[in-house]
Design a protein around this motif. Structure first.
Motif, PDB file in Angstrom:
ATOM      1  N   PRO A   1      48.988   8.502  -3.753  1.00  0.00           N
ATOM      2  CA  PRO A   1      47.614   8.192  -4.176  1.00  0.00           C
ATOM      3  C   PRO A   1      47.109   6.915  -3.496  1.00  0.00           C
ATOM      4  CG  PRO A   1      48.943   8.844  -6.052  1.00  0.00           C
ATOM      5  CD  PRO A   1      49.886   8.713  -4.893  1.00  0.00           C
ATOM      6  N   THR A   2      45.882   6.973  -3.019  1.00  0.00           N
ATOM      7  CA  THR A   2      45.359   5.876  -2.202  1.00  0.00           C
ATOM      8  C   THR A   2      43.912   5.577  -2.532  1.00  0.00           C
ATOM      9  OG1 THR A   2      46.797   6.604  -0.379  1.00  0.00           O
ATOM     10  CG2 THR A   2      45.068   5.011   0.159  1.00  0.00           C
ATOM     11  N   GLU A   3      43.600   4.290  -2.659  1.00  0.00           N
ATOM     12  CA  GLU A   3      42.232   3.805  -2.721  1.00  0.00           C
ATOM     13  C   GLU A   3      41.908   3.194  -1.364  1.00  0.00           C
ATOM     14  OE1 GLU A   3      39.893   3.619  -5.459  1.00  0.00           O
ATOM     15  OE2 GLU A   3      41.243   5.191  -6.225  1.00  0.00           O
ATOM     16  N   TRP A   4      40.843   3.662  -0.736  1.00  0.00           N
ATOM     17  CA  TRP A   4      40.448   3.173   0.582  1.00  0.00           C
ATOM     18  C   TRP A   4      39.337   2.142   0.437  1.00  0.00           C
ATOM     19  CZ3 TRP A   4      43.847   5.001   3.950  1.00  0.00           C
ATOM     20  CH2 TRP A   4      44.455   6.237   3.700  1.00  0.00           C
ATOM     21  N   VAL A   5      39.491   1.023   1.108  1.00  0.00           N
ATOM     22  CA  VAL A   5      38.493  -0.052   1.041  1.00  0.00           C
ATOM     23  C   VAL A   5      38.033  -0.340   2.461  1.00  0.00           C
ATOM     24  CG1 VAL A   5      37.963  -2.378   0.250  1.00  0.00           C
ATOM     25  CG2 VAL A   5      39.692  -1.015  -0.956  1.00  0.00           C
TER      26      VAL A   5
ATOM     27  N   ASP B   1      41.650   7.638   9.203  1.00  0.00           N
ATOM     28  CA  ASP B   1      41.057   8.743   9.953  1.00  0.00           C
ATOM     29  C   ASP B   1      41.684  10.091   9.608  1.00  0.00           C
ATOM     30  OD1 ASP B   1      39.239   7.162  11.341  1.00  0.00           O
ATOM     31  OD2 ASP B   1      40.635   6.747  12.973  1.00  0.00           O
ATOM     32  N   TYR B   2      42.983  10.100   9.248  1.00  0.00           N
ATOM     33  CA  TYR B   2      43.618  11.407   9.068  1.00  0.00           C
ATOM     34  C   TYR B   2      44.175  11.674   7.668  1.00  0.00           C
ATOM     35  CZ  TYR B   2      48.177   9.109   9.709  1.00  0.00           C
ATOM     36  OH  TYR B   2      49.283   8.301   9.571  1.00  0.00           O
ATOM     37  N   LEU B   3      44.578  10.638   6.927  1.00  0.00           N
ATOM     38  CA  LEU B   3      45.158  10.913   5.612  1.00  0.00           C
ATOM     39  C   LEU B   3      44.156  11.536   4.638  1.00  0.00           C
ATOM     40  CD1 LEU B   3      47.676   8.011   4.855  1.00  0.00           C
ATOM     41  CD2 LEU B   3      48.160  10.391   5.406  1.00  0.00           C
ATOM     42  N   PRO B   4      42.902  11.058   4.565  1.00  0.00           N
ATOM     43  CA  PRO B   4      41.959  11.747   3.665  1.00  0.00           C
ATOM     44  C   PRO B   4      41.759  13.216   4.032  1.00  0.00           C
ATOM     45  CG  PRO B   4      41.118   9.580   4.230  1.00  0.00           C
ATOM     46  CD  PRO B   4      42.302   9.820   5.123  1.00  0.00           C
ATOM     47  N   ARG B   5      41.785  13.529   5.326  1.00  0.00           N
ATOM     48  CA  ARG B   5      41.663  14.931   5.741  1.00  0.00           C
ATOM     49  C   ARG B   5      42.849  15.745   5.249  1.00  0.00           C
ATOM     50  NH1 ARG B   5      40.938  15.801  11.938  1.00  0.00           N
ATOM     51  NH2 ARG B   5      40.671  17.941  11.190  1.00  0.00           N
ATOM     52  N   LEU B   6      44.032  15.143   5.284  1.00  0.00           N
ATOM     53  CA  LEU B   6      45.212  15.857   4.805  1.00  0.00           C
ATOM     54  C   LEU B   6      45.147  16.068   3.294  1.00  0.00           C
ATOM     55  CD1 LEU B   6      48.001  14.209   6.998  1.00  0.00           C
ATOM     56  CD2 LEU B   6      47.119  16.543   7.163  1.00  0.00           C
TER      57      LEU B   6
ATOM     58  N   VAL C   1      44.745   8.715  20.032  1.00  0.00           N
ATOM     59  CA  VAL C   1      44.556   7.276  19.867  1.00  0.00           C
ATOM     60  C   VAL C   1      43.340   7.016  18.981  1.00  0.00           C
ATOM     61  CG1 VAL C   1      44.117   5.098  21.073  1.00  0.00           C
ATOM     62  CG2 VAL C   1      45.664   6.781  22.069  1.00  0.00           C
ATOM     63  N   ALA C   2      42.300   7.824  19.149  1.00  0.00           N
ATOM     64  CA  ALA C   2      41.094   7.663  18.339  1.00  0.00           C
ATOM     65  C   ALA C   2      41.212   8.343  16.979  1.00  0.00           C
ATOM     66  CB  ALA C   2      39.880   8.214  19.088  1.00  0.00           C
ATOM     67  N   ARG C   3      42.008   9.421  16.887  1.00  0.00           N
ATOM     68  CA  ARG C   3      41.999  10.226  15.665  1.00  0.00           C
ATOM     69  C   ARG C   3      43.289  10.191  14.865  1.00  0.00           C
ATOM     70  NH1 ARG C   3      40.944  16.031  17.035  1.00  0.00           N
ATOM     71  NH2 ARG C   3      42.195  15.600  18.889  1.00  0.00           N
ATOM     72  N   GLY C   4      44.371   9.690  15.447  1.00  0.00           N
ATOM     73  CA  GLY C   4      45.646   9.799  14.757  1.00  0.00           C
ATOM     74  C   GLY C   4      46.425   8.515  14.597  1.00  0.00           C
TER      75      GLY C   4
END
Length: 327
Positions: A116-120, A102-107, A94-97
């Motif tokens: 491709p993603t820009e995070w704001v 929280d998880y796509l940049p790690r992947l 619930v906190a991490r997934g």
């Protein structure tokens, strides 16, 4: 006389539409299902429950204090139930997934091909025009990183001159964004972007044409194994692959190479998040014929159990967790 097993599903408002099918599947295994609202969880005799499932936690994106409430409930259950109570999928997800940020940049860092993603981050002082100028994208999708059913998602297309936008009150509006900076600054797209980033973290991604031609493919895993693949199309003139908005879900025979790709990704997720009793991996095709990841649904996904002929497989997996987890 042997007590029938009991599985509790935690929910917030209403459970998934497949609840009646799930109840019937568990009944075939001499197991009863109880739906427990999080707000009423302190009234439950947890010692009479064999397993707690989080899969019916729909509308989680509308609960700003969900993480501490889930953590408090699981701590209470662990402390008060002799031998402990298995929870699936693991409550730490619930906190991490849940939140894609929280998880796509790690992947991505792990080498997984992600759209491709820009995070704001929430409250960041930027504009949609600045992001599209930097990336060179002429068409994009903007959405909160913690959402479901396309909540607050919108499309935007760059245009040379201002044009009249469609209904901004639509479920998933398609705005235009003029190239001229003065016109862009007062556009509906920039206003919506500013409103969204003021309240939450958002992602900006290029619009992938294949969503309207080939659709999404969801790979469903049950009990740690690949179960079935679902093709998800969009409605005519639509762009959100969800049955609530006219999309159609159909079981498909996925390319074995694509299944192997999803299995490798699933294995990586299991190495991060403990054993996953269920998971859904949503993908889009690439122009080259491969796959790129959209998101991973690990906490409260619809698993297309009826479409995939997997209701009994799912029930057996959950009951296996109940038998092995209660010590």
């Amino acid at each position: 006389m042997t007590r029938r097993r009991r599985i509790a599903y935690l929910c917030l408002t209403v459970p998934h539409d497949d609840l009646s099918d799930v109840e019937a599947a568990f009944a075939r295994h001499d197991t009863d299902v109880e739906v427990v609202k999080l707000a009423e969880a302190d009234r439950v005799d947890w010692d009479s429950i064999d397993l707690l499932s989080l899969r019916m936690l729909r509308y989680f994106h509308l609960e700003p204090d969900l993480i501490p409430r889930i953590e408090a409930l699981c701590a209470q259950v662990k402390a008060n139930v002799p031998g402990g109570l298995p929870v699936v999928n693991p409550p730490g997800l619930v906190a991490r997934g849940l939140d894609k940020f929280d998880y796509l940049p790690r992947l991505v860092d792990a080498g997984v091909p992600v759209v491709p993603t820009e995070w704001v981050r929430r409250g960041t002082a930027t504009t949609l025009s600045a992001i599209l100028d930097r990336t060179g994208w002429r068409r994009a999708v903007v959405k909160p990183t913690l959402s479901a059913r396309g909540w607050n998602a919108f499309r935007v297309t760059r245009v040379e001159s201002p044009v009249e936008d469609p209904d901004p009150t639509a479920d998933h509006p398609h705005f235009t964004l003029p190239d001229q900076s003065d016109a862009a600054a007062v556009s509906s797209a920039e206003r919506r972007f500013a409103e969204l980033t003021a309240m939450t973290t958002v992602s900006v991604q290029p619009f992938v044409d294949e969503i309207t031609t080939r659709g999404e493919t969801s790979f469903v895993f049950i009990g740690g194994q690949f179960s079935h693949a679902i093709g998800k199309s969009v409605a005519e003139n639509g762009w959100v692959a969800h049955e609530s908005f006219g999309g159609v879900n159909t079981r498909v025979d996925a390319d074995p190479a694509h299944v192997a790709w999803a299995e490798e990704l699933h294995g990586l997720l299991c190495s991060w998040f403990e054993q996953l009793r269920y998971a859904r991996i949503d993908t889009l095709p690439t122009p080259q014929g491969g796959l790129q990841l959209l998101e991973c649904e690990l906490v409260a996904p619809r698993l297309f159990l009826r479409e995939g002929g997997a209701l009994d497989r799912y029930a057996r997996s959950v009951l296996d967790a109940a038998r092995n987890g209660r010590g």
